[in-house]
Design a protein around this motif. Structure first.
Motif, PDB file in Angstrom:
ATOM      1  N   VAL A  39       0.817  -1.216   0.000  1.00  0.00           N
ATOM      2  CA  VAL A  39       0.000   0.000   0.000  1.00  0.00           C
ATOM      3  C   VAL A  39       0.852   1.269   0.000  1.00  0.00           C
ATOM      4  O   VAL A  39       0.541   2.238  -0.698  1.00  0.00           O
ATOM      5  CB  VAL A  39      -0.953   0.006   1.220  1.00  0.00           C
ATOM      6  N   PHE A  40       1.950   1.287   0.761  1.00  0.00           N
ATOM      7  CA  PHE A  40       2.691   2.530   0.983  1.00  0.00           C
ATOM      8  C   PHE A  40       3.986   2.657   0.182  1.00  0.00           C
ATOM      9  O   PHE A  40       4.537   3.744   0.071  1.00  0.00           O
ATOM     10  CB  PHE A  40       3.014   2.687   2.472  1.00  0.00           C
ATOM     11  N   VAL A  41       4.519   1.543  -0.353  1.00  0.00           N
ATOM     12  CA  VAL A  41       5.778   1.594  -1.093  1.00  0.00           C
ATOM     13  C   VAL A  41       5.502   1.345  -2.570  1.00  0.00           C
ATOM     14  O   VAL A  41       4.848   0.372  -2.925  1.00  0.00           O
ATOM     15  CB  VAL A  41       6.779   0.540  -0.562  1.00  0.00           C
ATOM     16  N   THR A  42       6.025   2.219  -3.413  1.00  0.00           N
ATOM     17  CA  THR A  42       5.805   2.076  -4.849  1.00  0.00           C
ATOM     18  C   THR A  42       7.068   1.551  -5.527  1.00  0.00           C
ATOM     19  O   THR A  42       8.180   1.678  -5.008  1.00  0.00           O
ATOM     20  CB  THR A  42       5.436   3.428  -5.490  1.00  0.00           C
ATOM     21  N   GLU A  43       6.871   0.976  -6.712  1.00  0.00           N
ATOM     22  CA  GLU A  43       8.009   0.494  -7.472  1.00  0.00           C
ATOM     23  C   GLU A  43       8.944   1.636  -7.867  1.00  0.00           C
ATOM     24  O   GLU A  43      10.152   1.454  -8.003  1.00  0.00           O
ATOM     25  CB  GLU A  43       7.534  -0.242  -8.738  1.00  0.00           C
ATOM     26  N   ASN A  44       8.388   2.837  -8.032  1.00  0.00           N
ATOM     27  CA  ASN A  44       9.207   3.982  -8.414  1.00  0.00           C
ATOM     28  C   ASN A  44      10.286   4.287  -7.376  1.00  0.00           C
ATOM     29  O   ASN A  44      11.374   4.760  -7.710  1.00  0.00           O
ATOM     30  CB  ASN A  44       8.329   5.222  -8.613  1.00  0.00           C
ATOM     31  N   MET A  45       9.980   4.025  -6.118  1.00  0.00           N
ATOM     32  CA  MET A  45      10.963   4.237  -5.056  1.00  0.00           C
ATOM     33  C   MET A  45      12.179   3.331  -5.274  1.00  0.00           C
ATOM     34  O   MET A  45      13.313   3.743  -5.075  1.00  0.00           O
ATOM     35  CB  MET A  45      10.338   3.956  -3.690  1.00  0.00           C
ATOM     36  N   ILE A  46      11.889   2.080  -5.674  1.00  0.00           N
ATOM     37  CA  ILE A  46      12.976   1.126  -5.911  1.00  0.00           C
ATOM     38  C   ILE A  46      13.746   1.507  -7.168  1.00  0.00           C
ATOM     39  O   ILE A  46      14.975   1.426  -7.214  1.00  0.00           O
ATOM     40  CB  ILE A  46      12.416  -0.305  -6.031  1.00  0.00           C
ATOM     41  N   VAL A  47      13.025   1.945  -8.201  1.00  0.00           N
ATOM     42  CA  VAL A  47      13.679   2.329  -9.453  1.00  0.00           C
ATOM     43  C   VAL A  47      14.678   3.458  -9.221  1.00  0.00           C
ATOM     44  O   VAL A  47      15.791   3.451  -9.758  1.00  0.00           O
ATOM     45  CB  VAL A  47      12.626   2.770 -10.496  1.00  0.00           C
ATOM     46  N   ARG A  48      14.314   4.417  -8.392  1.00  0.00           N
ATOM     47  CA  ARG A  48      15.164   5.585  -8.163  1.00  0.00           C
ATOM     48  C   ARG A  48      16.469   5.240  -7.450  1.00  0.00           C
ATOM     49  O   ARG A  48      17.493   5.897  -7.671  1.00  0.00           O
ATOM     50  CB  ARG A  48      14.399   6.641  -7.359  1.00  0.00           C
ATOM     51  N   ILE A  49      16.442   4.228  -6.599  1.00  0.00           N
ATOM     52  CA  ILE A  49      17.647   3.923  -5.818  1.00  0.00           C
ATOM     53  C   ILE A  49      18.492   2.811  -6.441  1.00  0.00           C
ATOM     54  O   ILE A  49      19.567   2.504  -5.941  1.00  0.00           O
ATOM     55  CB  ILE A  49      17.277   3.519  -4.373  1.00  0.00           C
ATOM     56  N   MET A  50      18.038   2.235  -7.543  1.00  0.00           N
ATOM     57  CA  MET A  50      18.763   1.122  -8.156  1.00  0.00           C
ATOM     58  C   MET A  50      19.920   1.629  -9.020  1.00  0.00           C
ATOM     59  O   MET A  50      19.723   2.454  -9.910  1.00  0.00           O
ATOM     60  CB  MET A  50      17.807   0.287  -9.014  1.00  0.00           C
ATOM     61  N   PRO A  51      21.166   1.174  -8.778  1.00  0.00           N
ATOM     62  CA  PRO A  51      22.314   1.596  -9.595  1.00  0.00           C
ATOM     63  C   PRO A  51      22.131   1.178 -11.050  1.00  0.00           C
ATOM     64  O   PRO A  51      21.462   0.198 -11.354  1.00  0.00           O
ATOM     65  CB  PRO A  51      23.494   0.840  -8.954  1.00  0.00           C
ATOM     66  N   LYS A  52      22.775   1.929 -11.968  1.00  0.00           N
ATOM     67  CA  LYS A  52      22.678   1.626 -13.389  1.00  0.00           C
ATOM     68  C   LYS A  52      23.705   0.575 -13.812  1.00  0.00           C
ATOM     69  O   LYS A  52      23.476  -0.177 -14.759  1.00  0.00           O
ATOM     70  CB  LYS A  52      22.871   2.903 -14.210  1.00  0.00           C
ATOM     71  N   ASN A  53      24.846   0.531 -13.130  1.00  0.00           N
ATOM     72  CA  ASN A  53      25.877  -0.454 -13.440  1.00  0.00           C
ATOM     73  C   ASN A  53      25.351  -1.862 -13.212  1.00  0.00           C
ATOM     74  O   ASN A  53      24.730  -2.143 -12.188  1.00  0.00           O
ATOM     75  CB  ASN A  53      27.100  -0.203 -12.561  1.00  0.00           C
ATOM     76  N   ARG A  54      25.601  -2.774 -14.170  1.00  0.00           N
ATOM     77  CA  ARG A  54      25.009  -4.119 -14.093  1.00  0.00           C
ATOM     78  C   ARG A  54      25.459  -4.883 -12.847  1.00  0.00           C
ATOM     79  O   ARG A  54      24.653  -5.559 -12.206  1.00  0.00           O
ATOM     80  CB  ARG A  54      25.320  -4.920 -15.354  1.00  0.00           C
ATOM     81  N   PHE A  55      26.742  -4.771 -12.501  1.00  0.00           N
ATOM     82  CA  PHE A  55      27.240  -5.516 -11.346  1.00  0.00           C
ATOM     83  C   PHE A  55      26.704  -4.935 -10.035  1.00  0.00           C
ATOM     84  O   PHE A  55      26.246  -5.663  -9.163  1.00  0.00           O
ATOM     85  CB  PHE A  55      28.768  -5.523 -11.353  1.00  0.00           C
ATOM     86  N   LEU A  56      26.761  -3.616  -9.938  1.00  0.00           N
ATOM     87  CA  LEU A  56      26.264  -2.975  -8.711  1.00  0.00           C
ATOM     88  C   LEU A  56      24.758  -3.161  -8.564  1.00  0.00           C
ATOM     89  O   LEU A  56      24.251  -3.329  -7.451  1.00  0.00           O
ATOM     90  CB  LEU A  56      26.614  -1.479  -8.730  1.00  0.00           C
ATOM     91  N   SER A  57      24.037  -3.150  -9.688  1.00  0.00           N
ATOM     92  CA  SER A  57      22.582  -3.298  -9.613  1.00  0.00           C
ATOM     93  C   SER A  57      22.190  -4.690  -9.137  1.00  0.00           C
ATOM     94  O   SER A  57      21.234  -4.850  -8.363  1.00  0.00           O
ATOM     95  CB  SER A  57      21.941  -3.019 -10.981  1.00  0.00           C
ATOM     96  N   VAL A  58      22.929  -5.710  -9.565  1.00  0.00           N
ATOM     97  CA  VAL A  58      22.648  -7.080  -9.127  1.00  0.00           C
ATOM     98  C   VAL A  58      22.917  -7.227  -7.628  1.00  0.00           C
ATOM     99  O   VAL A  58      22.115  -7.809  -6.888  1.00  0.00           O
ATOM    100  CB  VAL A  58      23.505  -8.091  -9.924  1.00  0.00           C
ATOM    101  N   ILE A  59      24.046  -6.689  -7.179  1.00  0.00           N
ATOM    102  CA  ILE A  59      24.385  -6.777  -5.758  1.00  0.00           C
ATOM    103  C   ILE A  59      23.368  -6.001  -4.914  1.00  0.00           C
ATOM    104  O   ILE A  59      22.869  -6.490  -3.897  1.00  0.00           O
ATOM    105  CB  ILE A  59      25.810  -6.250  -5.505  1.00  0.00           C
ATOM    106  N   ALA A  60      23.055  -4.778  -5.359  1.00  0.00           N
ATOM    107  CA  ALA A  60      22.090  -3.952  -4.623  1.00  0.00           C
ATOM    108  C   ALA A  60      20.717  -4.619  -4.575  1.00  0.00           C
ATOM    109  O   ALA A  60      20.062  -4.651  -3.529  1.00  0.00           O
ATOM    110  CB  ALA A  60      21.988  -2.572  -5.271  1.00  0.00           C
ATOM    111  N   ALA A  61      20.288  -5.160  -5.716  1.00  0.00           N
ATOM    112  CA  ALA A  61      18.975  -5.805  -5.777  1.00  0.00           C
ATOM    113  C   ALA A  61      18.921  -7.041  -4.890  1.00  0.00           C
ATOM    114  O   ALA A  61      17.894  -7.337  -4.271  1.00  0.00           O
ATOM    115  CB  ALA A  61      18.654  -6.179  -7.223  1.00  0.00           C
TER     116      ALA A  61
END
Length: 297
Positions: A40-62
């Protein structure tokens, strides 16, 4: 376990079944509530904004960000699909999908309680889950060049942004109830099967099937897939098998990790959202890494 009259076995089955369910219910309630709050309170856009663009960093962060989003694998597939549609790289969304239902605080604390206040199984479970999700994400980042989603996917998105606080709280209650009954029925089924195996299947059969680390791991991975227990409650079922496979601790970890990544209900969901070839690739990678990783424990 054998011997005793038919009535003795029924009473024993009833006792084991009730103990598994009673231990797990508080965690399922809390998990369902937190999952509803996020819905209800957390949107996917919040996750999109904090996700790194680099493929390796994005996998680790995710793979690590799942610790902040308690939930079950029952509802993680449509979330991953929505993330991909909103611009998150498929390899990052899949890494989140694999680790989220396992490394969140509710599930890890339930694992801690289920295994007699032992941190060892918690670290093994979290470590293998993160390792598998990172490895799978890395490989997918090189293989998957286009969207793995089916062309026409009905996502059943619930937009709560327009609701006032009272409406959102009502939505939280509704989602909590839906999630509880969705998760609960699988826990009950799993508890019945686990209790039945302990009462009616001679211990010798289990120890024979699990006589080696390889066979024990294969048996427990197959069992995890068939039982399809949600991650908030699977530790309580897994702990009931730990004496049957005492010499193959990795097989219990395989049960806890593989079942939360791939089971019958979540496979059905994946086939509804992702292309068949992608699903086959994903299941193959998960199975291989969980199997190999559990043998190293």
């Amino acid at each position: 376990m054998s011997g005793g009259t038919s009535m003795d076995r029924i009473l024993q089955l009833n006792t084991i079944f009730i103990s598994i369910v009673i231990e797990a219910i508080p965690f399922i309630v809390v998990g369902a509530l937190v999952s509803a709050l996020i819905e209800v309170f957390v949107t996917e856009n919040m996750i999109v904004r904090i996700m790194p663009k680099n493929r390796f960093l994005s996998v680790i962060a995710a793979s690590l960000i799942g610790a902040l989003f308690p939930g079950c694998e029952c509802g993680i597939v449509p979330i991953a699909a929505r993330l991909i549609k909103k611009g998150v790289a498929p390899h990052a969304a899949i890494s989140f999908m694999l680790s989220g239902p396992i490394i969140n605080p509710i599930v890890l604390f339930a694992t801690f309680i289920a295994f007699g206040d032992s941190w060892r199984m918690v670290w093994y479970r979290a470590g293998l889950a993160i390792g598998v999700s990172i490895l799978v994400g890395f490989i997918l980042s090189f293989i998957v060049k286009e969207s793995p989603l089916k062309l026409k996917v009905d996502e059943h998105v619930h937009d709560h942004s327009h609701q006032n606080i009272k409406q959102k709280l009502i939505s939280v209650i509704t989602h909590t109830i839906d999630e509880f009954f969705s998760v609960g029925k699988f826990l009950v089924l799993g508890a019945i099967i686990a209790a039945s195996m302990q009462v009616y299947v001679p211990t010798k059969i289990l120890t024979t099937l699990g006589g080696t680390k390889v066979t024990a791991t294969l048996v427990m991975m197959a069992l995890a897939f068939i039982l399809s227990i949600c991650s908030e409650g699977d530790a309580f079922v897994a702990s009931s098998f730990r004496y049957s496979f005492a010499q193959a601790q990795g097989s219990i970890v395989a049960f806890l990790v593989f079942g939360a990544m791939v089971d019958i209900k979540n496979l059905v969901m994946m086939t509804g959202y992702f292309k068949p070839r992608f699903v086959i690739l994903l299941i193959s990678l998960i199975s291989s890494f969980v199997f190999i990783g559990s043998l190293l424990l």
